[in-house]
Design a protein around this motif. Structure first.
Motif, short mmCIF file in Angstrom:
data_model
loop_
_atom_site.label_atom_id
_atom_site.label_comp_id
_atom_site.label_asym_id
_atom_site.label_seq_id
_atom_site.Cartn_x
_atom_site.Cartn_y
_atom_site.Cartn_z
N THR A 12 46.32 44.98 39.51
CA THR A 12 45.68 43.68 39.28
C THR A 12 46.42 42.52 39.95
N ASP A 15 43.75 43.50 44.38
CA ASP A 15 42.37 43.86 44.06
C ASP A 15 42.23 45.19 43.33
N VAL A 123 35.53 34.51 41.18
CA VAL A 123 36.63 35.27 41.79
C VAL A 123 37.99 34.76 41.30
N ALA A 126 38.46 36.34 37.98
CA ALA A 126 38.74 37.78 38.09
C ALA A 126 40.15 38.04 38.63
N ALA A 127 40.58 37.22 39.60
CA ALA A 127 41.89 37.46 40.22
C ALA A 127 43.03 36.98 39.32
N ILE A 132 43.42 36.62 45.62
CA ILE A 132 41.96 36.75 45.73
C ILE A 132 41.64 37.50 47.02
N HIS A 136 37.02 41.00 45.36
CA HIS A 136 36.59 40.20 44.21
C HIS A 136 35.21 39.60 44.46
N ASP A 139 32.65 42.35 44.02
CA ASP A 139 32.39 42.61 42.60
C ASP A 139 31.46 41.54 42.02
#
Ligand code: AMP
Ligand code: MN
Ligand code: MN
Ligand code: MN
Length: 277
Positions: A12, A15, A123, A126-127, A132, A136, A139
């Protein structure tokens, strides 16, 4: 017990879907005895992975996968056995994080023009603190039903020349390799067949890579078949490069790639781990 190496995977911190701890545990469950964590342009996951590796009883090799430019093309250079605290490398990763955030803003703006709003927020969320990447964005496009596979996200939006592609000049190949070697590591050309080079371009690349201090090439990846391994092994022999093996694992949801599930290095190839102290 026999050794099992997996020298390329993501957490994580870039990615990957698993935290460094979960990644190390999964590697152990799949029989890996030496794991290199090689997140894109960052060493942020290594400390946690190291702690987990000690608890789990596997050997962790600190690594990175640097994005590098050569002849206007992007290549990935895996660094193995690096000192993650080497100041020039640290500074480089901070700059790369800024570059990646700025690139993400541009990608999101392009998507917005295609009437796809909200990508930047998604993103970034998520990141988290991690790098990033275009994964991302893929997804996000998938979650919003703009595409039905990751591949389609690259084919329609994120890939070179597509609607939301932002050309990026990464660090020069020579500089990227110097950060790795300066940090005491071994520079390895990642997944050499993914760049779709002709044989003559591949030879030019490998000559340039060796010239600046590259020592290894990924002969075995999670996706290569026997023919592909033979092709890369021939390059390794010709250019006297050590061979690396790495799954490039990102996500347990991908049934095609698993930690440690990689063919053995052909016997006539010098293993890159012999270069690691
Ligand atoms: P970036 O470094 O931000 O350009 O993102 C590159 C990452 O996107 C790679 O490491 C892969 O994980 C992923 N990626 C690149 N091309 C594809 C593709 N065609 N299909 C799926 N994932 C891809
Ligand atoms: Mn990736
Ligand atoms: Mn890569
Ligand atoms: Mn990778």
């Amino acid at each position: 017990m026999s050794e099992k190496y997996d020298l390329h995977c993501h957490s994580t911190a870039s990615d990957g879907a698993l935290s460094p701890t979960a990644l190390v545990q999964r590697a152990h469950e799949h029989g890996v005895t030496s794991l290199a964590l090689t997140d894109h342009d960052t060493v942020a996951g290594i400390a946690e992975a190291q702690t987990a590796a000690i608890e789990t009883g596997i050997h962790l090799i600190p690594g990175i996968e640097l994005s590098a430019s050569w002849q206007n093309k992007c290549f990935h250079i895996v660094g193995l056995g690096i000192d993650p605290d080497y100041p020039p490398l640290r500074e480089a990763t901070l700059n790369l994080q800024i570059m990646r955030t700025e690139r993400a803003e541009k990608i999101a703006a392009k998507l917005e023009k295609k009437r796809i709003p909200g990508a930047l927020e998604a993103v970034k969320k998520a990141a988290g603190d991690g790098m990033i990447t275009r994964s991302h964005f893929a997804d996000f496009l998938l979650s919003q039903f703009h595409v039905s596979t990751q591949q389609e996200a690259f084919d329609r939006y994120l890939g070179a020349g597509k609607a939301a592609f932002v050309p990026t000049t990464w660090s020069d190949l020579e500089l990227a390799v110097s950060w790795i070697t300066g940090a005491g590591g071994v520079a390895v050309l990642a997944h050499p067949l993914r760049y779709k080079l002709t044989a003559s371009w591949m030879k030019r690349l490998l000559a340039a890579f060796k010239e600046v201090g590259g020592l290894g090439i990924e002969v075995v990846t999670g996706r290569y078949n026997a023919d592909e391994i033979k092709i890369v092994a021939a390059y390794a022999t010709h250019f006297e490069l050590a061979g690396s093996v790495g799954s490039d694992f990102h996500n347990p949801a991908n049934p095609w790639v698993e930690l440690g599930r990689i063919a053995p290095l052909p016997e006539h190839i010098k293993p890159v781990w012999e270069l690691l102290s």
